[in-house]
Design a protein around this motif. Structure first.
Motif, PDB file in Angstrom:
ATOM      1  N   ARG A 126      -9.509  -4.073  -5.413  1.00 44.56           N
ATOM      2  CA  ARG A 126     -10.702  -3.780  -4.404  1.00 44.56           C
ATOM      3  C   ARG A 126     -10.438  -3.063  -3.270  1.00 44.56           C
ATOM      4  O   ARG A 126     -11.267  -2.938  -2.354  1.00 44.56           O
ATOM      5  N   PHE A 127      -9.272  -2.488  -2.987  1.00 43.51           N
ATOM      6  CA  PHE A 127      -8.962  -1.891  -1.886  1.00 43.51           C
ATOM      7  C   PHE A 127      -8.964  -0.416  -1.776  1.00 43.51           C
ATOM      8  O   PHE A 127      -8.616   0.231  -2.654  1.00 43.51           O
ATOM      9  N   THR A 143     -12.764  -2.988  -0.068  1.00 41.34           N
ATOM     10  CA  THR A 143     -12.220  -3.386   1.282  1.00 41.34           C
ATOM     11  C   THR A 143     -11.219  -2.099   1.901  1.00 41.34           C
ATOM     12  O   THR A 143     -10.342  -1.749   1.222  1.00 41.34           O
ATOM     13  N   GLY A 144     -11.721  -1.646   2.877  1.00 47.14           N
ATOM     14  CA  GLY A 144     -11.050  -0.497   3.391  1.00 47.14           C
ATOM     15  C   GLY A 144      -9.950  -0.957   4.685  1.00 47.14           C
ATOM     16  O   GLY A 144     -10.384  -1.757   5.540  1.00 47.14           O
ATOM     17  N   ALA A 192       0.168  -7.657   4.066  1.00 50.23           N
ATOM     18  CA  ALA A 192      -0.310  -8.694   4.835  1.00 50.23           C
ATOM     19  C   ALA A 192      -1.753  -8.594   5.219  1.00 50.23           C
ATOM     20  O   ALA A 192      -2.514  -9.637   4.977  1.00 50.23           O
ATOM     21  N   PHE A 193      -2.234  -7.437   5.584  1.00 52.57           N
ATOM     22  CA  PHE A 193      -3.470  -7.483   5.897  1.00 52.57           C
ATOM     23  C   PHE A 193      -4.746  -7.661   4.433  1.00 52.57           C
ATOM     24  O   PHE A 193      -5.546  -8.074   4.534  1.00 52.57           O
ATOM     25  N   ALA A 194      -4.102  -7.012   3.423  1.00 52.25           N
ATOM     26  CA  ALA A 194      -4.710  -7.368   2.064  1.00 52.25           C
ATOM     27  C   ALA A 194      -4.945  -8.894   1.720  1.00 52.25           C
ATOM     28  O   ALA A 194      -5.755  -9.297   1.190  1.00 52.25           O
ATOM     29  N   ALA A 195      -3.651  -9.493   1.844  1.00 46.57           N
ATOM     30  CA  ALA A 195      -3.704 -10.850   1.513  1.00 46.57           C
ATOM     31  C   ALA A 195      -4.589 -11.874   2.426  1.00 46.57           C
ATOM     32  O   ALA A 195      -5.428 -12.681   1.920  1.00 46.57           O
TER      33      ALA A 195
END
Length: 326
Positions: A126-127, A143-144, A192-195
Motif C-alpha cells: 500500500r506504499f 500511503t505516501g 520505521a515510518f511504514a511500520a
C-alpha cells in the motif's frame, strides 16, 4: 542515510562503505566492470582490503543489463580525488575485468541531480515512495512517503527495501497487530515510518550504526509528518550497531523486529535478535542475496525461530521468521 557502512542496507543494487555527504562536497567515482560473483563478495562485506582504508570508499554494485546476468558494474565513491594506490585497490576487487577503471568527478551541483535522476515513484504493497524531485501525490488508498536521495542512498528503490515494505503490508493484510517495533539499520527511516503507518498505536524505535543516517531519518520524519518520541504512535531514534544501545535493550522484548542489513551481520546477530523478540514475535530479515538465504535462516532456526514467509526481489531475498512460543 549517506551511503551506509557495511552491516546496513545495501544501496543501489548493493552498497557498502563509510558515509560521506556528496551533496555538500561533490565526489569522485571509480567505475569498472565486475562479475556477479565479485559483486556478491562485495555485497557480503568481508573486504579486509577496504576495512584497512581510512576513510573507506562507498562501494556500489549494480546489474546494468538484466539480459546479461553475469555482467555487473562496480562504482566506488570517495570524497577526494583518488590516488593511484586507491584506484589499484578498487580494481583488485574485480580481477575478472581487463578494462581500466574510469575515474570521474561529480561536482557538488551535479550530485543531487544524479542521485534523484531516474528515481520514479515506487509502489510496494500500500506504499507509494517518491523523491522531492518527483512529487506525485500518492494514489487514492495508498500511503505516501517523500524520501530525499540528496544526502543518501536508500530511497526505497532497492529490492531489499521494497521487499520489506511488501512484507510489512502482507502482515497487516493478514490481520497481524504489533505493539513494540524496532527497525535495525533504519537508513532513511522508511521502514520505521511504514511500520508506524500500519500500526499507529505501536511504539517504534529505529537505529543505525551511522549517525548521519539518524540525522537524515529525523529530517525525513519532519518532512513526512512522523512524530518523534517514545510514546505510542511515535518513532524514537538511536545510534548503535545492532541492539547495543541501552535504550534499545530497555525497550525489549519486541513483537516485531525489522533488520535490513547484510547477511554476515544478520547471522552474527541472530542470538541477540532472538533474545530481543517475544515468543510468538516476528522478525523480518533483509539485505541478503538469495544464495545466502539458507545460511541466514538456519542461524535463526538454531535460536528457536522458524520461517513463515519469504519474498524474492531480483537477486535479493526477504525472510519472515517467527519465534516459537514456549
Amino acid at each position: 542515510m549517506s551511503a551506509k557502512r557495511r552491516g546496513d542496507e545495501p544501496k543501489g543494487d548493493g552498497v557498502t562503505g563509510f558515509p560521506f555527504d556528496a551533496s555538500r562536497t561533490g565526489s569522485w567515482k571509480i567505475s569498472l566492470p565486475c562479475s556477479k560473483a565479485e559483486a556478491e563478495r562485495i555485497s557480503e562485506g568481508d573486504l579486509p582490503e577496504i576495512d584497512a582504508l581510512d576513510p573507506q570508499p562507498t562501494l556500489m554494485t549494480s546489474e546494468p543489463d538484466p539480459d546479461q546476468p553475469e555482467a555487473w558494474q562496480l562504482d566506488a565513491y570517495v570524497e577526494d580525488e583518488p590516488s593511484k594506490a586507491l584506484i589499484a585497490i578498487i580494481a583488485a576487487l574485480a580481477p575478472s575485468t581487463k578494462k581500466k577503471p574510469v575515474v570521474t568527478h561529480i561536482p557538488e551541483d551535479d550530485w543531487v541531480t544524479m542521485s534523484q535522476a531516474g528515481l520514479e515513484p515506487i509502489r510496494a504493497g500500500r506504499f507509494f515512495v517518491h523523491t522531492p524531485h518527483n512529487a506525485d501525490a500518492a494514489p487514492k488508498g495508498m500511503t505516501g512517503f517523500v524520501i530525499d536521495a540528496g544526502r543518501a542512498f536508500g530511497t526505497g528503490h532497492h529490492e531489499t527495501t521494497t521487499g520489506c515494505l511488501e512484507m510489512l503490508d502482507r502482515l497487516r493484510v493478514a490481520g497481524r497487530r504489533f505493539d513494540d517495533i524496532v527497525d535495525v539499520g533504519t537508513g532513511t527511516g522508511l521502514l520505521a515510518f511504514a511500520a508506524r503507518a500500519l500500526w499507529p498505536a505501536a511504539k517504534v524505535i529505529a537505529s543505525d550504526i551511522d549517525p548521519v543516517s539518524i540525522e537524515v531519518t529525523a529530517e525525513n520524519a519532519e518532512v513526512n509528518g512522523v512524530p518523534m518520541g517514545r510514546g505510542r504512535g511515535q518513532v524514537e531514534l538511536g545510534v548503535a550497531p545492532g541492539l547495543s544501545d541501552r535504550r534499545l535493550r530497555d525497550r525489549a522484548p519486541y513483537d516485531l523486529l525489522i533488520a535490513n542489513i547484510l547477511a554476515g551481520p544478520l547471522i552474527e546477530l541472530a542470538p541477540v535478535f532472538a533474545d530481543a523478540v517475544l515468543p510468538g514475535g516476528t522478525v523480518v530479515l533483509a539485505g541478503l542475496l538469495d544464495t545466502q538465504a539458507d545460511a541466514v535462516a538456519n542461524a535463526y532456526r538454531r535460536e528457536g525461530l522458524y520461517l513463515t514467509d519469504s519474498i524474492l526481489r531480483g537477486d535479493w531475498r526477504i525472510l519472515r521468521m517467527a519465534k516459537r512460543r514456549r
